[in-house]
Design a protein around this motif. Structure first.
Motif, PDB file in Angstrom:
ATOM      1  N   GLU A 207       0.827  -1.210   0.000  1.00 30.51           N
ATOM      2  CA  GLU A 207       0.000   0.000   0.000  1.00 30.51           C
ATOM      3  C   GLU A 207       0.860   1.258   0.000  1.00 30.51           C
ATOM      4  N   LEU A 208       1.955   1.237   0.746  1.00 26.79           N
ATOM      5  CA  LEU A 208       2.820   2.415   0.812  1.00 26.79           C
ATOM      6  C   LEU A 208       3.533   2.660  -0.514  1.00 26.79           C
ATOM      7  N   ILE A 209       3.937   1.597  -1.189  1.00 26.86           N
ATOM      8  CA  ILE A 209       4.582   1.749  -2.501  1.00 26.86           C
ATOM      9  C   ILE A 209       3.595   2.331  -3.512  1.00 26.86           C
ATOM     10  N   ASP A 210       2.355   1.855  -3.491  1.00 28.10           N
ATOM     11  CA  ASP A 210       1.341   2.392  -4.407  1.00 28.10           C
ATOM     12  C   ASP A 210       1.027   3.855  -4.101  1.00 28.10           C
ATOM     13  N   ARG A 211       1.016   4.193  -2.824  1.00 24.59           N
ATOM     14  CA  ARG A 211       0.744   5.583  -2.452  1.00 24.59           C
ATOM     15  C   ARG A 211       1.877   6.506  -2.925  1.00 24.59           C
ATOM     16  N   ARG A 212       3.115   6.052  -2.745  1.00 20.94           N
ATOM     17  CA  ARG A 212       4.244   6.856  -3.220  1.00 20.94           C
ATOM     18  C   ARG A 212       4.229   6.981  -4.741  1.00 20.94           C
ATOM     19  N   LYS A 213       3.860   5.903  -5.424  1.00 17.95           N
ATOM     20  CA  LYS A 213       3.787   5.957  -6.888  1.00 17.95           C
ATOM     21  C   LYS A 213       2.711   6.942  -7.352  1.00 17.95           C
ATOM     22  N   LYS A 214       1.626   7.021  -6.603  1.00 23.29           N
ATOM     23  CA  LYS A 214       0.567   7.966  -6.940  1.00 23.29           C
ATOM     24  C   LYS A 214       1.055   9.406  -6.789  1.00 23.29           C
ATOM     25  N   PHE A 215       1.801   9.688  -5.721  1.00 23.52           N
ATOM     26  CA  PHE A 215       2.350  11.030  -5.527  1.00 23.52           C
ATOM     27  C   PHE A 215       3.384  11.365  -6.598  1.00 23.52           C
ATOM     28  N   LEU A 216       4.208  10.389  -6.960  1.00 23.32           N
ATOM     29  CA  LEU A 216       5.197  10.624  -8.015  1.00 23.32           C
ATOM     30  C   LEU A 216       4.516  10.901  -9.357  1.00 23.32           C
ATOM     31  N   LYS A 217       3.435  10.202  -9.626  1.00 19.37           N
ATOM     32  CA  LYS A 217       2.692  10.437 -10.864  1.00 19.37           C
ATOM     33  C   LYS A 217       2.121  11.855 -10.894  1.00 19.37           C
ATOM     34  N   TYR A 218       1.602  12.302  -9.756  1.00 18.36           N
ATOM     35  CA  TYR A 218       1.059  13.666  -9.677  1.00 18.36           C
ATOM     36  C   TYR A 218       2.170  14.698  -9.881  1.00 18.36           C
ATOM     37  N   LEU A 219       3.311  14.488  -9.213  1.00 18.98           N
ATOM     38  CA  LEU A 219       4.421  15.434  -9.342  1.00 18.98           C
ATOM     39  C   LEU A 219       4.988  15.423 -10.757  1.00 18.98           C
ATOM     40  N   ARG A 220       5.014  14.285 -11.386  1.00 22.99           N
ATOM     41  CA  ARG A 220       5.507  14.181 -12.768  1.00 22.99           C
ATOM     42  C   ARG A 220       4.601  14.937 -13.729  1.00 22.99           C
ATOM     43  N   ARG A 221       3.339  14.980 -13.426  1.00 21.37           N
ATOM     44  CA  ARG A 221       2.388  15.644 -14.314  1.00 21.37           C
ATOM     45  C   ARG A 221       2.458  17.163 -14.188  1.00 21.37           C
ATOM     46  N   TRP A 222       2.638  17.673 -12.961  1.00 20.07           N
ATOM     47  CA  TRP A 222       2.520  19.112 -12.743  1.00 20.07           C
ATOM     48  C   TRP A 222       3.854  19.830 -12.587  1.00 20.07           C
ATOM     49  N   ASP A 223       4.915  19.120 -12.250  1.00 20.12           N
ATOM     50  CA  ASP A 223       6.221  19.773 -12.095  1.00 20.12           C
ATOM     51  C   ASP A 223       7.300  18.753 -12.465  1.00 20.12           C
ATOM     52  N   TYR A 224       7.579  18.666 -13.751  1.00 17.38           N
ATOM     53  CA  TYR A 224       8.464  17.601 -14.222  1.00 17.38           C
ATOM     54  C   TYR A 224       9.915  17.832 -13.791  1.00 17.38           C
ATOM     55  N   LYS A 225      10.351  19.081 -13.747  1.00 16.98           N
ATOM     56  CA  LYS A 225      11.730  19.353 -13.329  1.00 16.98           C
ATOM     57  C   LYS A 225      11.950  18.948 -11.879  1.00 16.98           C
ATOM     58  N   ARG A 226      11.014  19.299 -11.010  1.00 17.35           N
ATOM     59  CA  ARG A 226      11.132  18.898  -9.608  1.00 17.35           C
ATOM     60  C   ARG A 226      11.036  17.373  -9.476  1.00 17.35           C
ATOM     61  N   PHE A 227      10.229  16.765 -10.326  1.00 20.40           N
ATOM     62  CA  PHE A 227      10.097  15.306 -10.323  1.00 20.40           C
ATOM     63  C   PHE A 227      11.433  14.638 -10.652  1.00 20.40           C
ATOM     64  N   GLU A 228      12.110  15.116 -11.696  1.00 20.23           N
ATOM     65  CA  GLU A 228      13.415  14.551 -12.052  1.00 20.23           C
ATOM     66  C   GLU A 228      14.449  14.798 -10.961  1.00 20.23           C
ATOM     67  N   TRP A 229      14.435  15.990 -10.388  1.00 20.36           N
ATOM     68  CA  TRP A 229      15.384  16.296  -9.310  1.00 20.36           C
ATOM     69  C   TRP A 229      15.139  15.395  -8.098  1.00 20.36           C
ATOM     70  N   LEU A 230      13.884  15.131  -7.788  1.00 19.62           N
ATOM     71  CA  LEU A 230      13.556  14.278  -6.644  1.00 19.62           C
ATOM     72  C   LEU A 230      14.025  12.841  -6.876  1.00 19.62           C
ATOM     73  N   LEU A 231      13.819  12.331  -8.086  1.00 14.15           N
ATOM     74  CA  LEU A 231      14.278  10.971  -8.387  1.00 14.15           C
ATOM     75  C   LEU A 231      15.795  10.866  -8.282  1.00 14.15           C
ATOM     76  N   GLU A 232      16.490  11.874  -8.758  1.00 17.53           N
ATOM     77  CA  GLU A 232      17.955  11.849  -8.699  1.00 17.53           C
ATOM     78  C   GLU A 232      18.452  11.981  -7.264  1.00 17.53           C
ATOM     79  N   THR A 233      17.772  12.789  -6.454  1.00 14.12           N
ATOM     80  CA  THR A 233      18.205  12.993  -5.071  1.00 14.12           C
ATOM     81  C   THR A 233      17.959  11.758  -4.213  1.00 14.12           C
ATOM     82  N   LEU A 234      16.790  11.150  -4.367  1.00  9.77           N
ATOM     83  CA  LEU A 234      16.434   9.983  -3.552  1.00  9.77           C
ATOM     84  C   LEU A 234      16.887   8.663  -4.166  1.00  9.77           C
ATOM     85  N   ASN A 235      17.492   8.733  -5.350  1.00  9.89           N
ATOM     86  CA  ASN A 235      17.969   7.525  -6.041  1.00  9.89           C
ATOM     87  C   ASN A 235      16.806   6.558  -6.287  1.00  9.89           C
TER      88      ASN A 235
END
Length: 335
Positions: A207-235
């Motif tokens: 459930e926690l993995i699905d919830r995080r994936k949902k937040f990542l999908k939202y961030l990818r849709r509305w702020d792609y630069k921050r989304f890429e930076w977050l993926l790179e920072t958190l690996n």
């Protein structure tokens, strides 16, 4: 008149009529003819049946059994449909191991829960001024070494969230929430490696993995630069849900392996043919030069318009020299 008496009267009348017909000569002759015909017909049927039975036993039965043997059929066994593909090729297919969705390979975590220094203070006491002047044994009691595991997880969550917080008191932004969930997910993944039969933790982790994936999908849709930076920072690696779910089956896999096997055979044959043509190319060019020179000389001797020019012959000779030089270099490299 009752029913019993009526039946007796009908029976008496029927018997009386029968004997009256039997006493009639014409009827008796006709009856004897019919009986003789029936006897002859019975004998004929028995004769025909005996003939066909002998024929079936001596001729037809061996033919039928031989046909079954050639067709690899059994006359009694029912033929069932075989759904799976059975290939005569020496192709071995092993069903791939199923990876659970909570594993790092599926969840998108490119790193696991790290080793935390046990000499660090607990989160509630790391800014305590009294510990600076306390005894060494007292300081040791407030380290992560003597604290429960959830304190270590809490320390890792705070350290991960500090990388992406917008300010000191940021606990509700998408980045901070995803970072906190990432710390919890990695800690639970490590626990699942030690306790794979913990069903409650397994469900919570999914459930926690699905919830995080949902937040990542939202961030990818509305702020792609921050989304890429977050993926790179958190690996992390974002793994979206596939549009078409393709189930792995034995038949499809064997079909693909067979196609690959045939393609490899085709490539090998083409490669061999290419090498053969390359080996025959010098002789072909020499023959071409000889034929072109012959045609040119014949046209000159016959006073006909010359269609083969000297430039064409020179180009073929140049190609032949280059080819011989390449073959010579390849032979030297092999040596």
């Amino acid at each position: 008149m009752n029913s019993t008496r009526l039946v007796r009267c009908v029976t008496f009348v029927s018997v009386k009529r029968y004997f009256r017909l039997v006493n009639n000569k014409r009827f008796s002759n006709l009856l004897s003819v019919w009986i003789s015909c029936l006897i002859n017909l019975r004998q004929l049927v028995l004769l025909i049946s005996n003939f066909y039975l002998d024929y079936f036993i001596t001729e037809l039965f061996p033919f039928v059994m031989n046909s079954f043997r050639l067709l690899k059929l059994h006359p009694i066994k029912t033929q069932f449909r075989e759904y799976a593909l059975k290939s005569d090729l020496k192709i071995k297919w092993v069903r791939p191991e199923k990876i659970p969705c909570f594993k790092p390979e599926k969840s998108g975590d490119l790193e696991t829960f790290p080793e935390i220094d046990k000499k660090l203070y607990q989160e509630d006491f790391k800014n305590c001024k009294e510990l600076k002047t306390a005894n060494e044994l007292v300081k040791k009691l407030f380290t992560l070494e003597f604290a429960p595991r959830n304190e270590t997880v809490r320390h890792y969550i705070n350290r991960t969230s500090d990388k992406v917080r917008r300010h000191v008191n940021d606990y509700g932004s998408h980045e901070a929430t995803i970072a906190a969930w990432t710390g919890v997910i990695r800690a639970m993944q490590e626990s699942m490696e030690r306790l794979p039969r913990n069903k409650i933790m397994k469900v919570q982790l999914k459930e926690l993995i699905d919830r995080r994936k949902k937040f990542l999908k939202y961030l990818r849709r509305w702020d792609y630069k921050r989304f890429e930076w977050l993926l790179e920072t958190l690996n992390l690696k974002y793994v979206p849900m596939p549009l078409d779910v393709h189930w792995i089956t034995r038949k499809d896999s064997l079909t693909k392996l067979t196609d690959k096997y045939c393609d490899d055979i085709r490539k090998d044959k083409l490669e061999k043919l290419k090498l053969q043509l390359q080996s025959e190319q010098p002789a072909f060019l020499e023959e071409k030069i000889r034929i072109l020179e012959f045609i040119r000389n014949e046209q000159k001797s016959c006073n006909v318009e010359v269609t083969v020019h000297q430039d064409e012959i020179d180009n073929v000779k140049r190609r032949l020299d280059d080819l011989k030089e390449k073959v010579k270099q390849l032979n030297q490299e092999e040596i």
